[in-house]
Scaffold this active site. Structure first.
Site, PDB file in Angstrom:
ATOM      1  N   ASN A   1       0.808  -1.219   0.000  1.00 56.06           N
ATOM      2  CA  ASN A   1       0.000   0.000   0.000  1.00 56.06           C
ATOM      3  C   ASN A   1       0.841   1.269   0.000  1.00 56.06           C
ATOM      4  O   ASN A   1       0.372   2.307  -0.449  1.00 56.06           O
ATOM      5  CB  ASN A   1      -0.962   0.001   1.181  1.00 56.06           C
ATOM      6  CG  ASN A   1      -2.153  -0.897   0.916  1.00 56.06           C
ATOM      7  OD1 ASN A   1      -2.983  -0.591   0.076  1.00 56.06           O
ATOM      8  ND2 ASN A   1      -2.208  -2.045   1.586  1.00 56.06           N
ATOM      9  N   SER A   2       2.075   1.183   0.506  1.00 49.42           N
ATOM     10  CA  SER A   2       2.930   2.383   0.523  1.00 49.42           C
ATOM     11  C   SER A   2       4.024   2.349  -0.530  1.00 49.42           C
ATOM     12  O   SER A   2       4.293   3.350  -1.178  1.00 49.42           O
ATOM     13  CB  SER A   2       3.584   2.559   1.893  1.00 49.42           C
ATOM     14  OG  SER A   2       2.608   2.627   2.907  1.00 49.42           O
ATOM     15  N   PHE A   3       4.682   1.207  -0.675  1.00 49.33           N
ATOM     16  CA  PHE A   3       5.872   1.139  -1.528  1.00 49.33           C
ATOM     17  C   PHE A   3       5.857  -0.088  -2.433  1.00 49.33           C
ATOM     18  O   PHE A   3       5.234  -1.104  -2.106  1.00 49.33           O
ATOM     19  CB  PHE A   3       7.145   1.066  -0.665  1.00 49.33           C
ATOM     20  CG  PHE A   3       7.379   2.300   0.155  1.00 49.33           C
ATOM     21  CD1 PHE A   3       7.907   3.445  -0.409  1.00 49.33           C
ATOM     22  CD2 PHE A   3       7.051   2.320   1.509  1.00 49.33           C
ATOM     23  CE1 PHE A   3       8.111   4.604   0.345  1.00 49.33           C
ATOM     24  CE2 PHE A   3       7.248   3.461   2.275  1.00 49.33           C
ATOM     25  CZ  PHE A   3       7.781   4.602   1.689  1.00 49.33           C
TER      26      PHE A   3
ATOM     27  N   ASP B   1      -0.264 -10.472  -0.171  1.00 54.32           N
ATOM     28  CA  ASP B   1       1.059 -10.383   0.461  1.00 54.32           C
ATOM     29  C   ASP B   1       1.118 -11.270   1.696  1.00 54.32           C
ATOM     30  O   ASP B   1       2.118 -11.942   1.967  1.00 54.32           O
ATOM     31  CB  ASP B   1       1.449  -8.929   0.769  1.00 54.32           C
ATOM     32  CG  ASP B   1       0.430  -8.184   1.629  1.00 54.32           C
ATOM     33  OD1 ASP B   1      -0.703  -8.682   1.833  1.00 54.32           O
ATOM     34  OD2 ASP B   1       0.774  -7.085   2.106  1.00 54.32           O
TER      35      ASP B   1
ATOM     36  N   ASP C   1       4.040  -9.278   9.705  1.00 55.38           N
ATOM     37  CA  ASP C   1       4.462  -8.367   8.635  1.00 55.38           C
ATOM     38  C   ASP C   1       4.179  -6.926   9.066  1.00 55.38           C
ATOM     39  O   ASP C   1       3.050  -6.595   9.427  1.00 55.38           O
ATOM     40  CB  ASP C   1       3.665  -8.704   7.361  1.00 55.38           C
ATOM     41  CG  ASP C   1       4.171  -7.961   6.126  1.00 55.38           C
ATOM     42  OD1 ASP C   1       4.654  -6.814   6.254  1.00 55.38           O
ATOM     43  OD2 ASP C   1       4.072  -8.525   5.025  1.00 55.38           O
TER      44      ASP C   1
HETATM   45  N1  ADP Z   1      14.308   2.179   2.440  1.00 61.30           N
HETATM   46  C1  ADP Z   1      13.070   2.378   2.892  1.00 61.30           C
HETATM   47  N2  ADP Z   1      12.213   3.158   2.185  1.00 61.30           N
HETATM   48  C2  ADP Z   1      10.964   3.370   2.615  1.00 61.30           C
HETATM   49  N3  ADP Z   1      10.470   2.839   3.756  1.00 61.30           N
HETATM   50  C3  ADP Z   1      11.257   2.059   4.491  1.00 61.30           C
HETATM   51  C4  ADP Z   1      12.587   1.774   4.087  1.00 61.30           C
HETATM   52  N4  ADP Z   1      13.132   0.954   5.007  1.00 61.30           N
HETATM   53  C5  ADP Z   1      12.188   0.741   5.953  1.00 61.30           C
HETATM   54  N5  ADP Z   1      11.067   1.423   5.673  1.00 61.30           N
HETATM   55  C6  ADP Z   1       9.855   1.408   6.487  1.00 61.30           C
HETATM   56  O1  ADP Z   1       8.953   0.550   5.825  1.00 61.30           O
HETATM   57  C7  ADP Z   1       7.617   0.965   6.049  1.00 61.30           C
HETATM   58  C8  ADP Z   1       6.763   0.484   4.890  1.00 61.30           C
HETATM   59  O2  ADP Z   1       6.834  -0.929   4.870  1.00 61.30           O
HETATM   60  P1  ADP Z   1       6.442  -1.776   3.617  1.00 61.30           P
HETATM   61  O3  ADP Z   1       6.598  -3.208   4.030  1.00 61.30           O
HETATM   62  O4  ADP Z   1       7.184  -1.332   2.411  1.00 61.30           O
HETATM   63  O5  ADP Z   1       4.910  -1.375   3.472  1.00 61.30           O
HETATM   64  P2  ADP Z   1       3.833  -1.746   2.370  1.00 61.30           P
HETATM   65  O6  ADP Z   1       4.106  -3.188   1.977  1.00 61.30           O
HETATM   66  O7  ADP Z   1       2.536  -1.575   3.061  1.00 61.30           O
HETATM   67  O8  ADP Z   1       4.012  -0.815   1.208  1.00 61.30           O
HETATM   68  C9  ADP Z   1       7.704   2.471   6.217  1.00 61.30           C
HETATM   69  O9  ADP Z   1       6.866   2.859   7.284  1.00 61.30           O
HETATM   70  C10 ADP Z   1       9.147   2.739   6.625  1.00 61.30           C
HETATM   71  O10 ADP Z   1       9.237   3.071   7.995  1.00 61.30           O
HETATM   72  C1  PAZ Z   2      -3.768  -6.251   5.318  1.00 60.66           C
HETATM   73  C2  PAZ Z   2      -3.164  -5.509   4.131  1.00 60.66           C
HETATM   74  C3  PAZ Z   2      -3.791  -4.141   4.033  1.00 60.66           C
HETATM   75  C4  PAZ Z   2      -1.653  -5.362   4.385  1.00 60.66           C
HETATM   76  O1  PAZ Z   2      -1.112  -4.544   3.375  1.00 60.66           O
HETATM   77  P1  PAZ Z   2       0.330  -3.854   3.489  1.00 60.66           P
HETATM   78  O2  PAZ Z   2       0.477  -3.285   4.853  1.00 60.66           O
HETATM   79  O3  PAZ Z   2       1.339  -4.956   3.282  1.00 60.66           O
HETATM   80  O4  PAZ Z   2       0.392  -2.837   2.401  1.00 60.66           O
HETATM   81  C5  PAZ Z   2      -3.347  -6.339   2.807  1.00 60.66           C
HETATM   82  O5  PAZ Z   2      -2.865  -7.620   2.986  1.00 60.66           O
HETATM   83  C6  PAZ Z   2      -4.788  -6.381   2.373  1.00 60.66           C
HETATM   84  O6  PAZ Z   2      -5.292  -5.478   1.747  1.00 60.66           O
HETATM   85  N1  PAZ Z   2      -5.492  -7.473   2.730  1.00 60.66           N
HETATM   86  C7  PAZ Z   2      -6.891  -7.694   2.375  1.00 60.66           C
HETATM   87  C8  PAZ Z   2      -7.710  -7.868   3.609  1.00 60.66           C
HETATM   88  C9  PAZ Z   2      -7.397  -9.170   4.348  1.00 60.66           C
HETATM   89  O7  PAZ Z   2      -6.273  -9.700   4.266  1.00 60.66           O
HETATM   90  O8  PAZ Z   2      -8.315  -9.655   5.032  1.00 60.66           O
HETATM   91  K     K Z   3       3.474  -5.668   2.328  1.00 57.46           K
END
Ligand code: ADP
Ligand code: PAZ
Ligand code: K
Length: 249
Positions: free
Chosen positions: A9-11, A102, A122
């Site tokens: 959702n972020s990266f 994921d 996670d």
């Molecule tokens: N190199 C990096 N760039 C960006 N975020 C990072 C990095 N290393 C660690 N983080 C941390 O990872 C978090 C996002 O985790 P991530 O597993 O990528 O999220 P998602 O899967 O939801 O996109 C951020 O809150 C940040 O604190």
């Molecule tokens: C729970 C999550 C938001 C985690 O997403 P992430 O933090 O890895 O970006 C994702 O796995 C998702 O959208 N799940 C669907 C809802 C569920 O797992 O019940």
């Molecule tokens: K993730």
């Protein structure tokens, strides 16, 4: 070379593997589709032949990224899809397609590495926990706000909590009670995540005693690892599952 993507959702976490040795050639974290493609274009000697990806984003968003990859690199893209069972793991959701992909892939990876009961934690945008029994049954899991969401809720729903990212990073030097707003928030939220971990360990012990493996993954896993010294910190756990869900024959 094989391009692997984990679109959270972020990266977007990405890496490029050598087709023959499967060794990682380059890897990175991108904030947007355009940034991802720019990084790949800039990497020297990149000859992408295949791509596999997992996404928890909206289908249209994922389709847009796939189109952009095909246009830029002329690769075949394979996307992980929900499954009722795979790699010995049985999806515990009644509606198996609703389980975040994921989470599903991290579970497949964890069960493969543990070959036994495991707790997969996670720490991304959300913090998630999943319980997989020794026979591969997914008992279910928990979803909570992760550090970015907790922090942003405080920043956007209060009048006086305002600070920048640099201050946030410095605030985590230690976890003593904060003497500034940024310290109080950053340390408080970190302790919430650690509390989440300790609670999940209690749940796992109630099922399996001490006979289970704990996996930590996601961008903020390093913030909680101190409270679970026995855990395996596996930043690429989703990619382990991705290779299982999208084998390149
Ligand atoms: N190199 C990096 N760039 C960006 N975020 C990072 C990095 N290393 C660690 N983080 C941390 O990872 C978090 C996002 O985790 P991530 O597993 O990528 O999220 P998602 O899967 O939801 O996109 C951020 O809150 C940040 O604190
Ligand atoms: C729970 C999550 C938001 C985690 O997403 P992430 O933090 O890895 O970006 C994702 O796995 C998702 O959208 N799940 C669907 C809802 C569920 O797992 O019940
Ligand atoms: K993730």
């Amino acid at each position: 070379m094989i391009l692997e993507l984990d679109c959270g959702n972020s990266f977007i976490k990405w890496r490029v593997l050598d087709s023959i040795t499967a060794a990682t050639r380059v890897e990175g974290i991108a904030e947007s589709d355009a940034a991802l493609i720019a990084s790949l274009v800039a990497a020297p000697g990149m000859v992408l032949t295949r791509c596999r990806l997992v996404s928890v984003r909206a289908p249209e968003e994922t389709a847009k990224l796939v189109d952009a990859l095909v246009l830029a690199f002329n690769v075949t893209v394979s996307c992980a899809a929900p499954a009722r069972q795979m790699g010995g793991v049985r999806n515990g959701y009644g509606d198996f397609e609703r389980l975040g992909l994921d989470r599903w892939l991290a579970m497949l990876g964890g069960f493969k590495l543990a070959s036994g009961a495991c707790l997969v934690l996670d720490f991304g945008t959300a913090a998630t926990a999943d319980f997989i029994a020794a026979d591969g049954e997914h008992l279910g899991g928990f979803i909570c706000p992760g550090l970015p969401l907790m922090r942003n809720q405080l920043r956007t729903h209060t009048r006086r909590i305002r600070y920048n990212d640099e201050a946030a990073e410095q605030a985590l030097e230690c976890l003593r009670p904060g003497r500034t707003t940024v310290e109080a928030v950053e340390r408080g939220c970190t302790l919430m995540l650690r509390g989440f971990v300790l609670t999940q360990l209690e749940v796992a012990r109630s099922y399996w005693g001490e006979d289970f493996t704990v996996f930590l993954t996601g961008g903020d896993a390093g913030l909680v690892s101190a409270v679970v010294p026995q855990a395996e910190l596996v930043p690429d756990l989703v990619f382990v599952g991705l290779a299982m869900a999208c084998p390149l024959s």
